[in-house]
Design a protein around this motif. Structure first.
Motif, PDB file in Angstrom:
ATOM      1  N   PHE A  86      69.172  30.756  82.961  1.00 19.32           N
ATOM      2  CA  PHE A  86      69.723  31.117  81.651  1.00 19.32           C
ATOM      3  C   PHE A  86      70.995  30.307  81.477  1.00 19.32           C
ATOM      4  N   ALA A  87      70.998  29.370  80.544  1.00 21.25           N
ATOM      5  CA  ALA A  87      72.151  28.511  80.299  1.00 21.25           C
ATOM      6  C   ALA A  87      72.694  28.760  78.893  1.00 21.25           C
ATOM      7  N   MET A  88      74.022  28.745  78.777  1.00 24.72           N
ATOM      8  CA  MET A  88      74.666  28.958  77.477  1.00 24.72           C
ATOM      9  C   MET A  88      75.820  27.971  77.326  1.00 24.72           C
ATOM     10  N   ASN A  89      75.938  27.367  76.151  1.00 27.27           N
ATOM     11  CA  ASN A  89      77.063  26.463  75.929  1.00 27.27           C
ATOM     12  C   ASN A  89      78.326  27.251  75.559  1.00 27.27           C
ATOM     13  N   LEU A  90      79.470  26.575  75.540  1.00 28.19           N
ATOM     14  CA  LEU A  90      80.744  27.257  75.312  1.00 28.19           C
ATOM     15  C   LEU A  90      80.809  27.929  73.948  1.00 28.19           C
ATOM     16  N   GLU A  91      80.204  27.315  72.939  1.00 31.30           N
ATOM     17  CA  GLU A  91      80.196  27.931  71.608  1.00 31.30           C
ATOM     18  C   GLU A  91      79.425  29.248  71.634  1.00 31.30           C
ATOM     19  N   SER A  94      81.423  32.563  72.574  1.00 34.02           N
ATOM     20  CA  SER A  94      82.124  33.247  71.493  1.00 34.02           C
ATOM     21  C   SER A  94      81.167  34.118  70.684  1.00 34.02           C
ATOM     22  N   LYS A  95      80.035  33.556  70.312  1.00 31.68           N
ATOM     23  CA  LYS A  95      79.085  34.301  69.485  1.00 31.68           C
ATOM     24  C   LYS A  95      78.493  35.483  70.250  1.00 31.68           C
ATOM     25  N   ALA A  96      78.140  35.268  71.525  1.00 34.06           N
ATOM     26  CA  ALA A  96      77.568  36.345  72.325  1.00 34.06           C
ATOM     27  C   ALA A  96      78.555  37.489  72.489  1.00 34.06           C
ATOM     28  N   THR A  97      79.826  37.156  72.652  1.00 31.42           N
ATOM     29  CA  THR A  97      80.853  38.183  72.809  1.00 31.42           C
ATOM     30  C   THR A  97      80.911  39.081  71.583  1.00 31.42           C
ATOM     31  N   ASP A  98      80.891  38.472  70.406  1.00 31.27           N
ATOM     32  CA  ASP A  98      80.930  39.272  69.179  1.00 31.27           C
ATOM     33  C   ASP A  98      79.651  40.075  68.997  1.00 31.27           C
ATOM     34  N   LEU A  99      78.509  39.503  69.392  1.00 33.71           N
ATOM     35  CA  LEU A  99      77.233  40.205  69.228  1.00 33.71           C
ATOM     36  C   LEU A  99      77.147  41.476  70.071  1.00 33.71           C
ATOM     37  N   VAL A 135      87.805  30.961  78.369  1.00 35.91           N
ATOM     38  CA  VAL A 135      86.924  30.132  79.196  1.00 35.91           C
ATOM     39  C   VAL A 135      87.121  28.633  78.989  1.00 35.91           C
ATOM     40  N   ARG A 136      87.719  28.228  77.880  1.00 40.32           N
ATOM     41  CA  ARG A 136      87.815  26.803  77.569  1.00 40.32           C
ATOM     42  C   ARG A 136      89.146  26.183  77.992  1.00 40.32           C
ATOM     43  N   SER A 137      90.226  26.929  77.859  1.00 37.97           N
ATOM     44  CA  SER A 137      91.568  26.346  78.006  1.00 37.97           C
ATOM     45  C   SER A 137      91.916  26.024  79.452  1.00 37.97           C
ATOM     46  N   ARG A 138      92.681  24.930  79.616  1.00 39.23           N
ATOM     47  CA  ARG A 138      93.245  24.572  80.911  1.00 39.23           C
ATOM     48  C   ARG A 138      94.477  23.707  80.671  1.00 39.23           C
ATOM     49  N   ASP A 139      95.416  23.742  81.613  1.00 36.20           N
ATOM     50  CA  ASP A 139      96.621  22.924  81.539  1.00 36.20           C
ATOM     51  C   ASP A 139      96.363  21.635  82.297  1.00 36.20           C
TER      52      ASP A 139
END
Length: 207
Positions: A86-91, A94-99, A135-139
């Motif tokens: 089961f693979a999911m892209n970064l976009e 966000s959508k899965a979280t709201d769903l 999940v996306r951000s990094r320094d």
């Protein structure tokens, strides 16, 4: 050179049918393994050492990439058979979280540079926007920041998986979820497979 798309976060869910528990094994994307190199036409041309994340890049970014990653993880674990992917892209995060109505987790370190809500030890319920930040951000100026990001991604994905399996428990619910996320996921599982996970309890995470 392989294309840019790589496997950012790799988790293996180990299911115990007798105890009805799921143990999560986190595989670092930087794990060195034998990578199968393929031509643009799909012909295998070589095998060489590389980060396991690169194996995904020698596929099509969809089912073949997932299959290649499945094989790479299986070989890493001495031929252990893997039943599905089961693979999911970064976009999609966000959508899965709201769903699923948000994902709750406890922030392990001080990530207030990413968002003021991400204080160490704070329990937060992420909406889609916050989930993408998490999940996306990094320094890029801080050594080891990608390791921190991988830890956050693994933590988030496990929390999301738990929420998904607890969000209804029947195939109709997961069919709707799959339909809503169809542009963001690639899987050889179906709604019935996911619904069966509702009977399992997530236990420990192995890193």
């Amino acid at each position: 050179c392989p294309p840019k798309k790589q496997a950012d976060c790799i988790l293996l869910f180990i299911m115990d049918p007798e105890q009805q528990t799921i143990t999560t094994l986190q595989v670092s994307r930087d794990t060195m393994v034998d990578i199968d190199i393929y031509s643009e036409g799909g012909d295998k041309i070589a095998t060489e050492k590389g980060q396991i994340t690169l194996q995904y890049a020698y596929g099509d970014g969809k089912a073949r990439s997932c299959w290649l990653m499945e094989q790479a993880v299986s070989k890493l674990l001495y031929g252990t058979e893997i039943d599905g992917y089961f693979a999911m892209n970064l976009e999609g995060f966000s959508k899965a979280t709201d769903l699923v109505g948000g994902v709750e987790l406890t922030v392990p370190e001080d990530y207030t540079k990413i968002d003021p809500a991400f204080q160490k030890g704070a329990t937060v319920t992420l909406d889609g926007k916050l989930a993408e930040k998490y999940v996306r951000s990094r320094d890029t100026e801080t050594l080891g920041s990608n390791n921190d990001r991988m830890e956050r991604q693994a933590q988030f994905l496990e929390a999301l998986a738990q929420k998904m399996t607890q969000s209804g428990g029947n195939a109709a619910t997961y069919t709707k979820l799959f339909t809503e996320l169809q542009d963001h996921i690639v899987t050889d599982m179906n709604a019935d497979d996911l619904a069966s996970l509702s009977d399992y309890e997530f236990t420990e995470t192995i890193k």
